[in-house]
Design a protein around this motif. Structure first.
Motif, PDB file in Angstrom:
ATOM      1  N   GLN A   1      60.281  99.865  39.098  1.00  0.00           N
ATOM      2  CA  GLN A   1      61.374  99.464  38.216  1.00  0.00           C
ATOM      3  C   GLN A   1      61.300 100.122  36.837  1.00  0.00           C
ATOM      4  O   GLN A   1      62.284 100.120  36.107  1.00  0.00           O
ATOM      5  CB  GLN A   1      61.380  97.945  38.040  1.00  0.00           C
ATOM      6  N   TYR A   2      60.152 100.656  36.471  1.00  0.00           N
ATOM      7  CA  TYR A   2      59.963 101.267  35.164  1.00  0.00           C
ATOM      8  C   TYR A   2      61.047 102.317  34.900  1.00  0.00           C
ATOM      9  O   TYR A   2      61.374 103.073  35.802  1.00  0.00           O
ATOM     10  CB  TYR A   2      58.573 101.923  35.117  1.00  0.00           C
ATOM     11  N   PRO A   3      61.649 102.378  33.725  1.00  0.00           N
ATOM     12  CA  PRO A   3      61.299 101.714  32.474  1.00  0.00           C
ATOM     13  C   PRO A   3      61.965 100.350  32.276  1.00  0.00           C
ATOM     14  O   PRO A   3      61.946  99.805  31.174  1.00  0.00           O
ATOM     15  CB  PRO A   3      61.777 102.701  31.421  1.00  0.00           C
ATOM     16  N   GLN A   4      62.544  99.797  33.339  1.00  0.00           N
ATOM     17  CA  GLN A   4      63.096  98.453  33.235  1.00  0.00           C
ATOM     18  C   GLN A   4      62.044  97.443  33.668  1.00  0.00           C
ATOM     19  O   GLN A   4      61.082  97.789  34.344  1.00  0.00           O
ATOM     20  CB  GLN A   4      64.343  98.325  34.107  1.00  0.00           C
ATOM     21  N   GLU A   5      62.244  96.196  33.275  1.00  0.00           N
ATOM     22  CA  GLU A   5      61.336  95.138  33.686  1.00  0.00           C
ATOM     23  C   GLU A   5      61.595  94.766  35.134  1.00  0.00           C
ATOM     24  O   GLU A   5      62.731  94.771  35.598  1.00  0.00           O
ATOM     25  CB  GLU A   5      61.520  93.885  32.810  1.00  0.00           C
TER      26      GLU A   5
ATOM     27  N   GLN B   1      70.354  93.856  33.264  1.00  0.00           N
ATOM     28  CA  GLN B   1      71.183  94.981  32.824  1.00  0.00           C
ATOM     29  C   GLN B   1      72.655  94.732  33.118  1.00  0.00           C
ATOM     30  O   GLN B   1      73.518  95.016  32.289  1.00  0.00           O
ATOM     31  CB  GLN B   1      70.710  96.289  33.470  1.00  0.00           C
TER      32      GLN B   1
ATOM     33  N   ARG C   1      69.958  91.762  25.267  1.00  0.00           N
ATOM     34  CA  ARG C   1      68.905  92.643  25.792  1.00  0.00           C
ATOM     35  C   ARG C   1      69.316  93.249  27.127  1.00  0.00           C
ATOM     36  O   ARG C   1      69.891  92.571  27.978  1.00  0.00           O
ATOM     37  CB  ARG C   1      67.609  91.863  26.004  1.00  0.00           C
TER      38      ARG C   1
ATOM     39  N   ASP D   1      65.513  96.830  30.049  1.00  0.00           N
ATOM     40  CA  ASP D   1      64.306  97.456  29.503  1.00  0.00           C
ATOM     41  C   ASP D   1      63.544  96.491  28.600  1.00  0.00           C
ATOM     42  O   ASP D   1      62.380  96.726  28.267  1.00  0.00           O
ATOM     43  CB  ASP D   1      64.661  98.728  28.724  1.00  0.00           C
ATOM     44  N   MET D   2      64.209  95.381  28.223  1.00  0.00           N
ATOM     45  CA  MET D   2      63.580  94.407  27.326  1.00  0.00           C
ATOM     46  C   MET D   2      63.762  92.965  27.808  1.00  0.00           C
ATOM     47  O   MET D   2      63.571  92.028  27.035  1.00  0.00           O
ATOM     48  CB  MET D   2      64.157  94.534  25.925  1.00  0.00           C
TER      49      MET D   2
ATOM     50  N   TYR E   1      64.481  90.169  31.566  1.00  0.00           N
ATOM     51  CA  TYR E   1      64.743  89.992  32.999  1.00  0.00           C
ATOM     52  C   TYR E   1      65.537  88.712  33.207  1.00  0.00           C
ATOM     53  O   TYR E   1      65.478  87.778  32.402  1.00  0.00           O
ATOM     54  CB  TYR E   1      63.453  89.951  33.823  1.00  0.00           C
TER      55      TYR E   1
ATOM     56  N   PRO F   1      57.389  96.850  30.013  1.00  0.00           N
ATOM     57  CA  PRO F   1      57.226  98.300  29.940  1.00  0.00           C
ATOM     58  C   PRO F   1      56.840  98.777  28.533  1.00  0.00           C
ATOM     59  O   PRO F   1      57.546  98.518  27.560  1.00  0.00           O
ATOM     60  CB  PRO F   1      58.606  98.842  30.328  1.00  0.00           C
ATOM     61  N   ASP F   2      55.693  99.410  28.453  1.00  0.00           N
ATOM     62  CA  ASP F   2      55.223 100.116  27.247  1.00  0.00           C
ATOM     63  C   ASP F   2      54.992  99.240  26.015  1.00  0.00           C
ATOM     64  O   ASP F   2      54.907  99.761  24.913  1.00  0.00           O
ATOM     65  CB  ASP F   2      56.178 101.263  26.877  1.00  0.00           C
TER      66      ASP F   2
END
Length: 158
Positions: free
Chosen positions: A19-23, A42, A54, A57-58, A60, A88-89
């Motif tokens: 799923q990266y860069p999404q949660e 999303q 959000r 990516d930030m 869920y 992610p990150d």
């Protein structure tokens, strides 16, 4: 928590990497089974960015079918015991956003613990497990990128 094993944590890490860069998000059941949920954050953000600020990516959000599976599991001999998602990150920590989703009027919405996966540059870096006690979420266990328990921290109060 005994339900978390290197094998099922590997499955969750693989989900986070895909799923990266999404949660990613999902749940772990008492028998050790993993359900990889669909993160609809999303779609919610794109449909109504004023309400859902959000993107995935930030954040869920479980799909309706995932919420039904989770809620219905508590009436079975194999209930969900952990809700997991990736960061992610940014590292594995229980954010204010995570707390706000997990609590209603200061009490947990579901009788589960929360596992946050640390996915950096598309690779697993570790995970942390959070339990609710003493009116807050506390990290009680950490795991390395191979899914091995690294540290068992403070346990739930009695």
């Amino acid at each position: 928590m005994d339900a978390i094993t290197p094998e099922n944590l590997k499955t969750m890490f693989e989900h986070g990497v895909r799923q990266y860069p999404q949660e990613c998000c999902g749940m772990l059941f008492s028998n050790g089974g993993v359900h990889q949920a669909t993160n609809i954050q999303q779609q919610l953000h794109e449909q109504n960015p004023e309400v859902y600020e959000r993107g995935a990516d930030m954040g869920y959000a479980f799909s309706i079918s995932d919420i039904k599976l989770l809620a219905n599991s508590f009436e079975t001999p194999n209930p969900a015991v952990v809700i997991y998602h990736s960061h992610p990150d940014v590292g594995a920590y229980f954010s204010e956003e995570d707390k706000s989703k997990a609590l209603f009027c200061g009490e947990p919405v579901y009788p589960v613990s929360y596992l946050v996966l640390d996915i950096r540059k598309g690779a697993p870096f570790g995970a942390k497990l959070f339990h609710f006690f003493d009116s807050d979420f506390h990290c009680t266990e950490t795991f390395d990128e191979e899914g091995r328990r690294v540290n068992q921290l403070r346990t739930m109060s009695t």
